[in-house]
Design an enzyme around this catalytic site. Structure first.
Site, PDB file in Angstrom:
ATOM      1  N   GLN A  96      45.520  34.616   6.003  1.00 44.05           N
ATOM      2  CA  GLN A  96      45.402  36.146   6.847  1.00 44.05           C
ATOM      3  C   GLN A  96      45.150  37.247   6.520  1.00 44.05           C
ATOM      4  O   GLN A  96      46.504  37.802   6.477  1.00 44.05           O
ATOM      5  CB  GLN A  96      44.494  36.047   8.067  1.00 44.05           C
ATOM      6  CG  GLN A  96      43.753  37.458   8.934  1.00 44.05           C
ATOM      7  CD  GLN A  96      43.892  36.730   9.555  1.00 44.05           C
ATOM      8  OE1 GLN A  96      44.550  37.566  11.037  1.00 44.05           O
ATOM      9  NE2 GLN A  96      42.319  36.262  10.432  1.00 44.05           N
ATOM     10  N   TYR A 165      39.387  45.294  13.920  1.00 46.61           N
ATOM     11  CA  TYR A 165      40.715  46.016  12.705  1.00 46.61           C
ATOM     12  C   TYR A 165      39.683  45.923  11.773  1.00 46.61           C
ATOM     13  O   TYR A 165      37.896  47.014  12.331  1.00 46.61           O
ATOM     14  CB  TYR A 165      41.054  44.754  12.944  1.00 46.61           C
ATOM     15  CG  TYR A 165      42.422  44.795  13.989  1.00 46.61           C
ATOM     16  CD1 TYR A 165      43.123  45.373  13.854  1.00 46.61           C
ATOM     17  CD2 TYR A 165      42.256  43.009  14.019  1.00 46.61           C
ATOM     18  CE1 TYR A 165      43.935  45.358  15.161  1.00 46.61           C
ATOM     19  CE2 TYR A 165      43.216  42.441  15.373  1.00 46.61           C
ATOM     20  CZ  TYR A 165      43.696  43.705  15.249  1.00 46.61           C
ATOM     21  OH  TYR A 165      44.115  42.978  16.825  1.00 46.61           O
ATOM     22  N   ARG A 213      36.686  35.808   8.474  1.00 50.00           N
ATOM     23  CA  ARG A 213      37.445  35.751   9.898  1.00 50.00           C
ATOM     24  C   ARG A 213      36.482  36.644  10.671  1.00 50.00           C
ATOM     25  O   ARG A 213      36.404  38.119  10.025  1.00 50.00           O
ATOM     26  CB  ARG A 213      37.978  35.970  10.275  1.00 50.00           C
ATOM     27  CG  ARG A 213      37.745  35.520  11.960  1.00 50.00           C
ATOM     28  CD  ARG A 213      40.020  35.357  12.697  1.00 50.00           C
ATOM     29  NE  ARG A 213      39.339  33.860  12.992  1.00 50.00           N
ATOM     30  CZ  ARG A 213      40.422  33.173  14.312  1.00 50.00           C
ATOM     31  NH1 ARG A 213      40.972  34.463  14.998  1.00 50.00           N
ATOM     32  NH2 ARG A 213      39.770  32.538  15.331  1.00 50.00           N
ATOM     33  N   GLY A 306      44.244  27.193  18.899  1.00 51.85           N
ATOM     34  CA  GLY A 306      45.000  28.496  18.518  1.00 51.85           C
ATOM     35  C   GLY A 306      45.855  28.281  19.695  1.00 51.85           C
ATOM     36  O   GLY A 306      47.303  27.402  19.934  1.00 51.85           O
ATOM     37  N   ARG A 307      46.111  28.599  21.009  1.00 50.74           N
ATOM     38  CA  ARG A 307      46.514  28.675  22.537  1.00 50.74           C
ATOM     39  C   ARG A 307      47.482  27.057  22.240  1.00 50.74           C
ATOM     40  O   ARG A 307      48.545  26.474  22.878  1.00 50.74           O
ATOM     41  CB  ARG A 307      46.015  29.354  23.296  1.00 50.74           C
ATOM     42  CG  ARG A 307      46.729  31.080  23.280  1.00 50.74           C
ATOM     43  CD  ARG A 307      45.874  31.804  24.740  1.00 50.74           C
ATOM     44  NE  ARG A 307      44.606  31.384  24.223  1.00 50.74           N
ATOM     45  CZ  ARG A 307      43.388  31.911  24.897  1.00 50.74           C
ATOM     46  NH1 ARG A 307      43.547  32.670  26.430  1.00 50.74           N
ATOM     47  NH2 ARG A 307      42.257  30.942  24.823  1.00 50.74           N
ATOM     48  N   CYS A 333      46.543  31.288  29.745  1.00 51.73           N
ATOM     49  CA  CYS A 333      46.974  32.494  30.427  1.00 51.73           C
ATOM     50  C   CYS A 333      46.026  33.679  29.756  1.00 51.73           C
ATOM     51  O   CYS A 333      45.699  33.420  28.866  1.00 51.73           O
ATOM     52  CB  CYS A 333      48.700  33.044  29.850  1.00 51.73           C
ATOM     53  SG  CYS A 333      49.676  31.243  30.658  1.00 51.73           S
ATOM     54  N   CYS A 336      49.688  35.327  26.271  1.00 48.90           N
ATOM     55  CA  CYS A 336      50.221  34.650  25.662  1.00 48.90           C
ATOM     56  C   CYS A 336      51.619  35.002  26.353  1.00 48.90           C
ATOM     57  O   CYS A 336      51.954  36.043  25.637  1.00 48.90           O
ATOM     58  CB  CYS A 336      49.385  33.929  24.200  1.00 48.90           C
ATOM     59  SG  CYS A 336      50.737  32.822  24.276  1.00 48.90           S
TER      60      CYS A 336
HETATM   61  C1  LIG Z   1      49.407  35.496  20.604  1.00 49.07           C
HETATM   62  C2  LIG Z   1      48.451  35.091  19.424  1.00 49.07           C
HETATM   63  C3  LIG Z   1      47.926  36.066  18.810  1.00 49.07           C
HETATM   64  C4  LIG Z   1      46.431  36.036  17.917  1.00 49.07           C
HETATM   65  N1  LIG Z   1      46.390  36.300  16.777  1.00 49.07           N
HETATM   66  C5  LIG Z   1      45.615  36.298  15.560  1.00 49.07           C
HETATM   67  C6  LIG Z   1      45.602  37.243  14.475  1.00 49.07           C
HETATM   68  O1  LIG Z   1      46.947  37.735  13.420  1.00 49.07           O
HETATM   69  N2  LIG Z   1      44.607  37.017  13.609  1.00 49.07           N
HETATM   70  C7  LIG Z   1      43.172  36.162  14.466  1.00 49.07           C
HETATM   71  O2  LIG Z   1      42.477  36.739  13.552  1.00 49.07           O
HETATM   72  N3  LIG Z   1      43.345  36.030  15.134  1.00 49.07           N
HETATM   73  C8  LIG Z   1      44.528  36.182  16.494  1.00 49.07           C
HETATM   74  N4  LIG Z   1      43.965  36.012  17.599  1.00 49.07           N
HETATM   75  C9  LIG Z   1      43.385  34.914  18.331  1.00 49.07           C
HETATM   76  C10 LIG Z   1      43.194  33.353  17.982  1.00 49.07           C
HETATM   77  O3  LIG Z   1      43.470  33.155  16.074  1.00 49.07           O
HETATM   78  C11 LIG Z   1      42.324  32.449  18.311  1.00 49.07           C
HETATM   79  O4  LIG Z   1      41.248  32.492  17.547  1.00 49.07           O
HETATM   80  C12 LIG Z   1      41.966  33.087  19.682  1.00 49.07           C
HETATM   81  O5  LIG Z   1      43.306  32.588  20.638  1.00 49.07           O
HETATM   82  C13 LIG Z   1      41.265  31.980  20.430  1.00 49.07           C
HETATM   83  O6  LIG Z   1      41.922  30.493  20.391  1.00 49.07           O
HETATM   84  P1  LIG Z   1      42.457  29.818  21.778  1.00 49.07           P
HETATM   85  O7  LIG Z   1      41.710  29.628  22.259  1.00 49.07           O
HETATM   86  O8  LIG Z   1      41.880  27.843  20.923  1.00 49.07           O
HETATM   87  O9  LIG Z   1      43.912  30.811  21.452  1.00 49.07           O
HETATM   88  C14 LIG Z   1      45.685  35.692  18.589  1.00 49.07           C
HETATM   89  C15 LIG Z   1      45.777  35.129  19.802  1.00 49.07           C
HETATM   90  C16 LIG Z   1      47.072  34.761  20.034  1.00 49.07           C
HETATM   91  C17 LIG Z   1      47.197  33.829  21.823  1.00 49.07           C
HETATM   92  S1  SF4 Z   2      51.421  30.858  26.905  1.00 45.52           S
HETATM   93 FE1  SF4 Z   2      49.943  30.503  28.414  1.00 45.52          FE
HETATM   94  S2  SF4 Z   2      48.198  31.042  27.320  1.00 45.52           S
HETATM   95 FE2  SF4 Z   2      50.617  31.338  25.900  1.00 45.52          FE
HETATM   96  S3  SF4 Z   2      50.236  28.893  25.361  1.00 45.52           S
HETATM   97 FE3  SF4 Z   2      51.623  29.245  27.019  1.00 45.52          FE
HETATM   98  S4  SF4 Z   2      50.057  28.492  28.492  1.00 45.52           S
HETATM   99 FE4  SF4 Z   2      48.257  28.763  26.647  1.00 45.52          FE
END
Ligand SMILES: Cc1cc2nc3c(=O)[nH]c(=O)nc-3n(C[C@H](O)[C@H](O)[C@H](O)COP(=O)(O)O)c2cc1C
Ligand code: SF4
Length: 355
Positions: A96, A165, A213, A306-307, A333, A336
């Site tokens: 990305q 962004y 994205r 992601g998380r 959380c 994160c």
């Molecule tokens: C620590 C962290 C860093 C992230 N960095 C990016 C990123 O570099 N680019 C992006 O498009 N989204 C970024 N995101 C968003 C994730 O790609 C994802 O869309 C978001 O966490 C929701 O998915 P999840 O609920 O499975 O975590 C980031 C999210 C987290 C938690």
């Molecule tokens: S710090 Fe919280 S949001 Fe991040 S991966 Fe762990 S439980 Fe998930």
């Protein structure tokens, strides 16, 4: 369905799981790949597709001091190693590329001026309105960064046009107040994205993909509306995009979800219902069952976790039945804490810092 292969033109993904882009803050302050960063991705092997974290196209576009970069030829050596590390087990990886615009701060940019379409700050730090020649310079920087990445064995490139962004700042009527050809109607606000996509498309090989994205709607009053986001998605496909990675635009409070799936994952469903795709859907998927159900219900063609994969680096392998043991579920959380070694999901299994 999770284990099914997925074809994108000449590219075949081994399964439907995606590691979405997540800034790891494991690069050097110059944007170079480190051993820790390579290990971070190696531990998360298993998904069909990995979208490597937001990688800066220029130093003043950085969102964090330790963000990965592709703004120097010297960045290529580490990025090549990253491509090899991620792809050695059949996973395909795309990178990305990103510019934060005014959605950053001076610590991240190393004191450089923040740039934006109309000098409107997304956070607190003031930003400077872009001159037309600077807009063309930025388009060129996206092109050069994409060229560097695509030459290294990656399966493609993703343009970051979500989360408020720079590209999102052009798309949003809240942050784009320009009265020249780059602002006004939706088509004019999308012109910056169009110029980037048309140029980058020419670099993408037959067995590579161009992903976007896309922030389908702003989560702020008066921002980009979903109908507009869908229109941009349709145009982007016409401009050569192969895969829509659906997310939100300018950040704000999360809307209420209508069912067991997150409001974010529902944006992907809205894109699919409008006939747009293929899509990656994302948002609060924690278990293999949720991911499977999301595919069965047609929320997305590919599901990103992601998380969930930060909390449990073996998430994909466990979900695919390649590794035994229960998934250490992410606790969602709001802020994160994986990087600080305070992730409760990892603490509960005494794996602090084990990601
Ligand atoms: C620590 C962290 C860093 C992230 N960095 C990016 C990123 O570099 N680019 C992006 O498009 N989204 C970024 N995101 C968003 C994730 O790609 C994802 O869309 C978001 O966490 C929701 O998915 P999840 O609920 O499975 O975590 C980031 C999210 C987290 C938690
Ligand atoms: S710090 Fe919280 S949001 Fe991040 S991966 Fe762990 S439980 Fe998930």
């Amino acid at each position: 369905m999770l284990t099914q292969k997925f074809r994108l033109g000449e590219l075949t993904l081994n399964n439907r799981i995606v590691l979405p882009p997540m800034v790891s803050r494991l690069a050097t302050d110059g944007g170079f790949v480190t051993g820790e960063l390579l290990a971070h991705y190696h531990k998360r092997r298993g998904p069909g597709l990995v979208v490597v974290e937001a990688t800066a196209i220029s130093p003043e576009g950085k969102l964090a001091p330790l963000q990965l970069g592709a703004f120097l030829p010297q960045h290529q050596e580490g990025l090549r190693e990253l491509a090899q590390t991620i792809q050695q087990n059949g996973t395909r990886a795309i990178v990305q590329i990103h510019h934060a615009g005014s959605h950053t701060d001076l610590e991240a940019t190393g004191g450089r001026d923040l740039l934006s379409p109309s000098g409107i700050a997304v956070r607190q730090t003031p930003s400077r309105s872009l001159k037309e020649d600077e807009i063309y310079r930025l388009i060129h920087q996206y092109y050069i960064a994409a060229k560097r990445v695509l030459a290294l064995g990656f399966a493609g490139i993703e343009i970051h046009a979500a989360h408020g962004y720079l590209i999102g700042q052009f798309l949003s009527p809240l942050t784009n107040k320009r009265s020249d050809s780059w602002g006004g109607s939706l088509e004019a606000r999308a012109q910056f994205l169009k110029e980037i996509l048309l140029r980058v498309r020419k670099l993408v090989g037959p067995d590579q993909i161009l992903a976007l994205r896309l922030g389908l709607e702003d989560w702020r009053e008066g921002g980009l509306k979903i109908e507009e986001g869908l229109r941009v998605g349709k145009l982007a496909l016409e401009w050569g995009v192969d895969l829509l990675d659906i997310s939100f635009g300018l950040p704000g409070p999360w809307p209420q979800a209508p069912d067991e799936f997150s409001s974010l994952l529902h944006l992907s469903k809205k894109a699919k219902d409008a006939g747009l795709g293929p899509t990656i859907g994302v948002g609060e998927i924690r278990t293999a069952e949720q991911a499977q159900l999301a595919l069965e219900r047609g929320m997305a063609d590919l599901v990103a976790v992601g998380r969930g994969m930060l909390a449990d680096p073996a998430w994909a392998r466990k979900a695919l039945g390649q590794e035994s043991g229960a998934i250490n579920s992410c606790r969602l959380c709001t802020n994160c804490k994986v990087r600080e070694g305070q992730c409760p999901a990892q603490m509960s299994c005494k794996k602090i810092g084990g990601d």
